[in-house]
Design a protein around this motif. Structure first.
Motif, PDB file in Angstrom:
ATOM      1  N   ASP A  82      -0.572  -4.452 -15.219  1.00 22.74           N
ATOM      2  CA  ASP A  82       0.739  -4.866 -14.655  1.00 22.74           C
ATOM      3  C   ASP A  82       0.869  -4.410 -13.269  1.00 22.74           C
ATOM      4  O   ASP A  82       1.907  -4.126 -12.637  1.00 22.74           O
ATOM      5  CB  ASP A  82       2.116  -4.195 -15.650  1.00 22.74           C
ATOM      6  CG  ASP A  82       2.175  -2.581 -15.451  1.00 22.74           C
ATOM      7  OD1 ASP A  82       1.026  -2.178 -14.984  1.00 22.74           O
ATOM      8  OD2 ASP A  82       2.999  -2.127 -15.956  1.00 22.74           O
ATOM      9  N   PRO A 105       1.123  -4.748  -9.425  1.00 19.50           N
ATOM     10  CA  PRO A 105       1.940  -5.828  -8.693  1.00 19.50           C
ATOM     11  C   PRO A 105       1.112  -6.771  -8.008  1.00 19.50           C
ATOM     12  O   PRO A 105       0.416  -6.571  -7.333  1.00 19.50           O
ATOM     13  CB  PRO A 105       2.838  -4.945  -7.777  1.00 19.50           C
ATOM     14  CG  PRO A 105       2.806  -3.444  -8.267  1.00 19.50           C
ATOM     15  CD  PRO A 105       1.501  -3.427  -8.983  1.00 19.50           C
ATOM     16  N   GLN A 106       1.411  -8.198  -7.958  1.00 16.23           N
ATOM     17  CA  GLN A 106       0.386  -9.094  -7.491  1.00 16.23           C
ATOM     18  C   GLN A 106       0.685  -9.159  -5.986  1.00 16.23           C
ATOM     19  O   GLN A 106      -0.239  -9.779  -5.546  1.00 16.23           O
ATOM     20  CB  GLN A 106       0.914 -10.371  -8.354  1.00 16.23           C
ATOM     21  CG  GLN A 106       0.626 -10.567  -9.956  1.00 16.23           C
ATOM     22  CD  GLN A 106      -0.894 -10.256 -10.224  1.00 16.23           C
ATOM     23  OE1 GLN A 106      -1.645 -11.169  -9.624  1.00 16.23           O
ATOM     24  NE2 GLN A 106      -1.228  -8.981 -10.677  1.00 16.23           N
ATOM     25  N   THR A 107       1.885  -8.779  -5.508  1.00 15.37           N
ATOM     26  CA  THR A 107       1.967  -8.764  -4.191  1.00 15.37           C
ATOM     27  C   THR A 107       2.512  -7.617  -3.575  1.00 15.37           C
ATOM     28  O   THR A 107       2.995  -6.822  -4.363  1.00 15.37           O
ATOM     29  CB  THR A 107       3.242 -10.037  -3.894  1.00 15.37           C
ATOM     30  OG1 THR A 107       4.297  -9.462  -4.097  1.00 15.37           O
ATOM     31  CG2 THR A 107       2.879 -11.192  -4.347  1.00 15.37           C
ATOM     32  N   THR A 142       5.269  -7.320  -1.961  1.00 20.06           N
ATOM     33  CA  THR A 142       6.671  -7.100  -1.916  1.00 20.06           C
ATOM     34  C   THR A 142       7.041  -6.459  -3.111  1.00 20.06           C
ATOM     35  O   THR A 142       7.938  -5.862  -3.319  1.00 20.06           O
ATOM     36  CB  THR A 142       7.263  -8.395  -1.829  1.00 20.06           C
ATOM     37  OG1 THR A 142       7.010  -9.097  -0.486  1.00 20.06           O
ATOM     38  CG2 THR A 142       8.641  -8.418  -1.939  1.00 20.06           C
ATOM     39  N   GLN A 143       6.174  -6.941  -4.309  1.00 24.99           N
ATOM     40  CA  GLN A 143       6.490  -6.468  -5.792  1.00 24.99           C
ATOM     41  C   GLN A 143       6.331  -4.992  -5.809  1.00 24.99           C
ATOM     42  O   GLN A 143       6.917  -4.109  -6.300  1.00 24.99           O
ATOM     43  CB  GLN A 143       5.723  -7.097  -6.677  1.00 24.99           C
ATOM     44  CG  GLN A 143       6.090  -8.584  -6.782  1.00 24.99           C
ATOM     45  CD  GLN A 143       5.029  -9.288  -7.859  1.00 24.99           C
ATOM     46  OE1 GLN A 143       4.118  -8.707  -8.503  1.00 24.99           O
ATOM     47  NE2 GLN A 143       5.262 -10.764  -7.803  1.00 24.99           N
ATOM     48  N   PHE A 144       4.937  -4.727  -5.157  1.00 28.29           N
ATOM     49  CA  PHE A 144       4.587  -3.440  -5.040  1.00 28.29           C
ATOM     50  C   PHE A 144       5.725  -2.273  -4.296  1.00 28.29           C
ATOM     51  O   PHE A 144       6.271  -1.349  -4.944  1.00 28.29           O
ATOM     52  CB  PHE A 144       3.273  -2.999  -4.321  1.00 28.29           C
ATOM     53  CG  PHE A 144       2.669  -1.450  -3.975  1.00 28.29           C
ATOM     54  CD1 PHE A 144       2.412  -0.884  -4.942  1.00 28.29           C
ATOM     55  CD2 PHE A 144       3.119  -1.156  -2.619  1.00 28.29           C
ATOM     56  CE1 PHE A 144       1.950   0.351  -4.862  1.00 28.29           C
ATOM     57  CE2 PHE A 144       2.790   0.258  -2.445  1.00 28.29           C
ATOM     58  CZ  PHE A 144       1.956   1.080  -3.580  1.00 28.29           C
ATOM     59  N   TYR A 176      -0.827   0.337  -1.081  1.00 30.72           N
ATOM     60  CA  TYR A 176      -0.991  -0.602  -1.831  1.00 30.72           C
ATOM     61  C   TYR A 176      -2.523  -0.907  -2.193  1.00 30.72           C
ATOM     62  O   TYR A 176      -2.906  -1.121  -3.208  1.00 30.72           O
ATOM     63  CB  TYR A 176      -0.276  -2.108  -1.315  1.00 30.72           C
ATOM     64  CG  TYR A 176      -0.285  -3.150  -2.224  1.00 30.72           C
ATOM     65  CD1 TYR A 176       0.034  -3.236  -3.491  1.00 30.72           C
ATOM     66  CD2 TYR A 176      -0.829  -4.538  -1.581  1.00 30.72           C
ATOM     67  CE1 TYR A 176      -0.221  -4.202  -4.325  1.00 30.72           C
ATOM     68  CE2 TYR A 176      -0.819  -5.593  -2.250  1.00 30.72           C
ATOM     69  CZ  TYR A 176      -0.489  -5.483  -3.661  1.00 30.72           C
ATOM     70  OH  TYR A 176      -0.554  -6.623  -4.422  1.00 30.72           O
ATOM     71  N   LYS A 192       8.924  -2.913  -4.085  1.00 29.62           N
ATOM     72  CA  LYS A 192      10.021  -2.784  -4.839  1.00 29.62           C
ATOM     73  C   LYS A 192      10.016  -2.049  -6.016  1.00 29.62           C
ATOM     74  O   LYS A 192      11.077  -1.269  -6.325  1.00 29.62           O
ATOM     75  CB  LYS A 192      10.402  -4.313  -5.401  1.00 29.62           C
ATOM     76  CG  LYS A 192      10.955  -5.268  -4.287  1.00 29.62           C
ATOM     77  CD  LYS A 192      11.189  -6.685  -4.843  1.00 29.62           C
ATOM     78  CE  LYS A 192      12.024  -7.548  -3.781  1.00 29.62           C
ATOM     79  NZ  LYS A 192      12.234  -9.022  -4.448  1.00 29.62           N
ATOM     80  N   LYS A 193       8.623  -1.962  -6.680  1.00 30.51           N
ATOM     81  CA  LYS A 193       8.595  -0.862  -7.645  1.00 30.51           C
ATOM     82  C   LYS A 193       8.560   0.589  -7.242  1.00 30.51           C
ATOM     83  O   LYS A 193       9.141   1.332  -7.791  1.00 30.51           O
ATOM     84  CB  LYS A 193       6.988  -1.318  -8.288  1.00 30.51           C
ATOM     85  CG  LYS A 193       7.091  -2.357  -9.263  1.00 30.51           C
ATOM     86  CD  LYS A 193       6.018  -2.267 -10.178  1.00 30.51           C
ATOM     87  CE  LYS A 193       6.004  -3.289 -11.278  1.00 30.51           C
ATOM     88  NZ  LYS A 193       4.958  -3.216 -12.374  1.00 30.51           N
ATOM     89  N   PHE A 202       2.687   2.078 -12.878  1.00 30.58           N
ATOM     90  CA  PHE A 202       1.922   0.646 -13.456  1.00 30.58           C
ATOM     91  C   PHE A 202       0.347   0.913 -13.541  1.00 30.58           C
ATOM     92  O   PHE A 202      -0.207   2.101 -13.143  1.00 30.58           O
ATOM     93  CB  PHE A 202       2.080  -0.492 -12.492  1.00 30.58           C
ATOM     94  CG  PHE A 202       1.965  -0.115 -11.006  1.00 30.58           C
ATOM     95  CD1 PHE A 202       0.871   0.105 -10.345  1.00 30.58           C
ATOM     96  CD2 PHE A 202       3.166   0.205 -10.270  1.00 30.58           C
ATOM     97  CE1 PHE A 202       0.564   0.435  -9.103  1.00 30.58           C
ATOM     98  CE2 PHE A 202       2.813   0.500  -9.022  1.00 30.58           C
ATOM     99  CZ  PHE A 202       1.777   0.785  -8.364  1.00 30.58           C
TER     100      PHE A 202
END
Length: 427
Positions: free
Chosen positions: A144, A146-148, A150-152, A279, A154-155, A140
């Protein structure tokens, strides 16, 4: 070929790709660390970039690095001043062909390397070892990102990314290039940081203690929200912050532990904390100076300002909230505060006291032994609602936090009468 290695946030020999590369290419080299006097001057937010605890830990780490370099018949040259003036002067004086350094996501650190790359006539080589992952592993970018968290997470999982494997220290180092040292030898340490002690070996000892010698890692999930004591958390953050210990070394040791004992809630929690650090490093890499802005990376202005009386009460631990006072007095006396404590006092400063979060972040920068620019400012933005928090803002119930995490009141009682120590800086 003559080389110059510029130590910054990588005060170690092991897992140092830039140092290994320089050692293979150069027959002679100068090992440099620059102490910038601007670190010890007040900023716009009332605090200095570096306070007495981290300064002491830095000096210990430099002494330990010097000891390791001597084993390879090298020495650490410590200079005082602006590195962007000192390094060009040394390059000219010693006919340097190659300057090597480790990359770092900090805005200041990246600007320095960019300047040297533009202005030096010799080659500037930069390697990555401050993060778990390399830039070419990350899929990314800023658009794009990750806004959170958790999203980071998961990626990272979806890409099946594994931390880089740490490398060994150089087999040998180039012959030393002799140079006068501005500040070295004879410094007496004024503050006893025990059980903290700066240096690569000390960091490895703590890693070994927490993972293998005690039940620290085994019980980490249950103990990590503690306020006080030594083994409730890994306490590795100080060594990670100045690079005396590589985060990849920690990740590799965690993998080794899971191989021997199996994965558990505690090992997963430990890896999650390493990913939180990661992160924030990538957030700093992509968003740069926005990490220091009042409206944060979200461009959302908080409803706070600067109230001197409120800020001073918070800083000195004299608010009307006993749990906040205990945490702040612990910080002022020791240079340390637990992760739970940091969240509590940040929430109080922003929500109960209505103070601009940047003043709190700057005070942490000055006081914390384990200050890391990305982690510190990322966490403060998170708590202030201008960063990566999906809720928009974290507002802790201070009474509930005290009941949940200090149910017998022992932590508050311990620090009830503590007063801040007077700051002592060498510059």
């Amino acid at each position: 070929m003559n080389g110059l290695y510029w130590f910054r946030h990588d005060l170690r020999l092991a897992d140092n790709p830039a140092l290994v590369a320089l050692s293979k290419r150069c027959s002679k080299a100068l090992m440099l660390y620059v102490i910038d006097p601007s670190w010890f001057k007040p900023t716009n937010h009332q605090s200095k970039h570096m306070g007495r605890f981290r300064e002491e830990f830095l000096y210990q780490s430099l002494r330990a690095l010097e000891k390791e370099l001597k084993k390879s018949k090298q020495r650490l040259v410590v200079k005082v001043g602006n590195p962007l003036e000192i390094i060009p002067q040394l390059c000219k004086k010693h006919d340097i062909d190659l300057v090597a350094a480790t990359d770092h996501p900090g805005v200041y650190e990246r600007q320095q390397l960019a300047y040297l790359n533009r202005t030096l006539s010799c080659e500037v080589m930069v390697s990555e070892s401050f993060n778990l992952f390399l830039k070419n592993q990350i899929s990314f970018n800023k658009e794009d990102f990750p806004q959170t968290f958790t999203q980071f997470k998961k990626k990272i999982s979806a890409q099946n990314l594994l931390p880089c494997i740490p490398i060994a220290k150089p087999d040998s180092l180039p012959t030393l290039i002799d140079e006068r040292r501005d500040l070295w030898g004879g410094q007496e340490f004024v503050y006893d940081l025990t059980p903290y002690h700066g240096g690569e070996d000390s960091g490895l000892v703590q890693l070994n203690q927490f993972f293998w010698k005690t039940q620290g890692l085994k019980n980490y999930k249950a103990t990590r929200n503690g306020f006080d004591g030594w083994q409730f958390s890994s306490r590795l953050s100080a060594w990670l912050a100045n690079g005396t210990l590589s985060v990849r070394t920690v990740a590799a040791e965690l993998d080794n532990y899971e191989y021997r004992h199996g994965r558990s809630d505690s090992t997963e929690a430990m890896y999650s904390e390493l990913l939180w650090r990661e992160y924030f490093q990538w957030m700093m890499h992509f968003f740069g100076s926005s990490m220091f802005a009042f409206d944060g990376i979200k461009k959302k202005r908080p409803l706070t300002s600067f109230y001197c009386q409120n800020y001073k009460a918070w800083e000195q631990g004299t608010t009307e909230y006993p749990i906040v006072n205990a945490c702040m007095r612990q910080l002022n006396q020791t240079g340390y505060m637990s992760n739970r404590g940091r969240q509590i006092v940040a929430s109080c400063l922003v929500n109960e006291l209505g103070v601009d979060w940047r003043f709190g972040a700057a005070y942490f920068e000055q006081q914390l032994l384990d200050f890391d620019v990305a982690t510190n400012y990322g966490n403060w933005q998170y708590l202030a609602g201008v960063g990566a928090d999906p809720r928009g803002q974290r507002h802790f119930n201070l009474e509930k936090q005290a009941k949940d995490y200090d149910p017998d009141g022992s932590f508050v009682a311990k620090w009830a009468t503590a007063t801040p120590s007077e700051s002592l800086l060498r510059f």
